[in-house]
Write a protein that holds these residues in place. Structure first.
Motif, PDB file in Angstrom:
ATOM      1  N   ARG A   3       0.849  -1.188   0.000  1.00 17.67           N
ATOM      2  CA  ARG A   3       0.000   0.000   0.000  1.00 17.67           C
ATOM      3  C   ARG A   3       0.885   1.238   0.000  1.00 17.67           C
ATOM      4  N   SER A   4       0.514   2.253  -0.759  1.00 19.93           N
ATOM      5  CA  SER A   4       1.301   3.482  -0.776  1.00 19.93           C
ATOM      6  C   SER A   4       1.107   4.235   0.540  1.00 19.93           C
ATOM      7  N   PRO A   5       2.103   5.006   0.956  1.00 19.88           N
ATOM      8  CA  PRO A   5       1.977   5.755   2.217  1.00 19.88           C
ATOM      9  C   PRO A   5       0.762   6.679   2.195  1.00 19.88           C
ATOM     10  N   ASN A   6       0.145   6.843   3.364  1.00 20.80           N
ATOM     11  CA  ASN A   6      -0.977   7.769   3.530  1.00 20.80           C
ATOM     12  C   ASN A   6      -2.158   7.439   2.622  1.00 20.80           C
ATOM     13  N   SER A   7      -2.421   6.147   2.427  1.00 24.36           N
ATOM     14  CA  SER A   7      -3.520   5.804   1.525  1.00 24.36           C
ATOM     15  C   SER A   7      -4.653   5.033   2.192  1.00 24.36           C
ATOM     16  N   SER A   8      -4.617   4.912   3.526  1.00 23.46           N
ATOM     17  CA  SER A   8      -5.725   4.217   4.186  1.00 23.46           C
ATOM     18  C   SER A   8      -6.990   5.050   4.071  1.00 23.46           C
ATOM     19  N   PRO A   9      -8.145   4.416   4.136  1.00 22.02           N
ATOM     20  CA  PRO A   9      -9.397   5.187   4.079  1.00 22.02           C
ATOM     21  C   PRO A   9      -9.473   6.248   5.182  1.00 22.02           C
ATOM     22  N   HIS A  10      -8.968   5.930   6.379  1.00 25.37           N
ATOM     23  CA  HIS A  10      -9.008   6.902   7.471  1.00 25.37           C
ATOM     24  C   HIS A  10      -8.110   8.102   7.177  1.00 25.37           C
ATOM     25  N   THR A  11      -6.927   7.838   6.644  1.00 28.68           N
ATOM     26  CA  THR A  11      -6.026   8.946   6.312  1.00 28.68           C
ATOM     27  C   THR A  11      -6.621   9.798   5.206  1.00 28.68           C
ATOM     28  N   ARG A  12      -7.216   9.167   4.215  1.00 27.88           N
ATOM     29  CA  ARG A  12      -7.860   9.939   3.136  1.00 27.88           C
ATOM     30  C   ARG A  12      -9.004  10.787   3.683  1.00 27.88           C
ATOM     31  N   ALA A  13      -9.749  10.255   4.652  1.00 29.16           N
ATOM     32  CA  ALA A  13     -10.846  11.021   5.256  1.00 29.16           C
ATOM     33  C   ALA A  13     -10.304  12.242   6.003  1.00 29.16           C
ATOM     34  N   VAL A  14      -9.191  12.078   6.713  1.00 26.34           N
ATOM     35  CA  VAL A  14      -8.579  13.197   7.436  1.00 26.34           C
ATOM     36  C   VAL A  14      -8.067  14.233   6.445  1.00 26.34           C
TER      37      VAL A  14
END
Length: 100
Positions: A3-14
């Motif tokens: 997974r690329s850095p900062n690509s979780s759904p939670h991080t994208r939401a933030v």
């Protein structure tokens, strides 16, 4: 596949919540509501984004007497670029009533 850095759904939401208030500042409580995350999920993401140089975090005195200071978060130029990139690459939300 990694997974690329900062690509979780939670991080994208933030990042989306920060982008929606840019260039204005964001506070943790507001980000929590807009991103739909609890503090235990939100604050580690904010700390990581700050450590990676995507956020500026400063203390601000509370406007209410007797209340502790609070963090104010703003996107850096790199953070703004990342937030825009993640918002463009995010999958479209399904429309209400659409068959999947």
């Amino acid at each position: 596949m990694a997974r690329s850095p900062n690509s979780s759904p939670h991080t994208r939401a933030v990042l989306a919540a920060l982008l929606s208030s840019h260039p204005g500042p964001s506070y943790g409580y507001d980000l929590s509501r807009r991103a739909g995350l609890k503090g235990g999920t939100l604050y580690p993401i904010l700390q990581r984004l700050h450590a990676q140089g995507y956020l500026e975090a400063e203390w601000e005195d509370s406007p209410h007497a007797g209340k502790p200071p609070r963090h104010v978060y703003t996107l850096t130029q790199e953070g703004l670029r990342l937030a825009r990139e993640k918002s463009e690459s995010a999958p479209a939300a399904p429309r209400r009533g659409a068959l999947t």
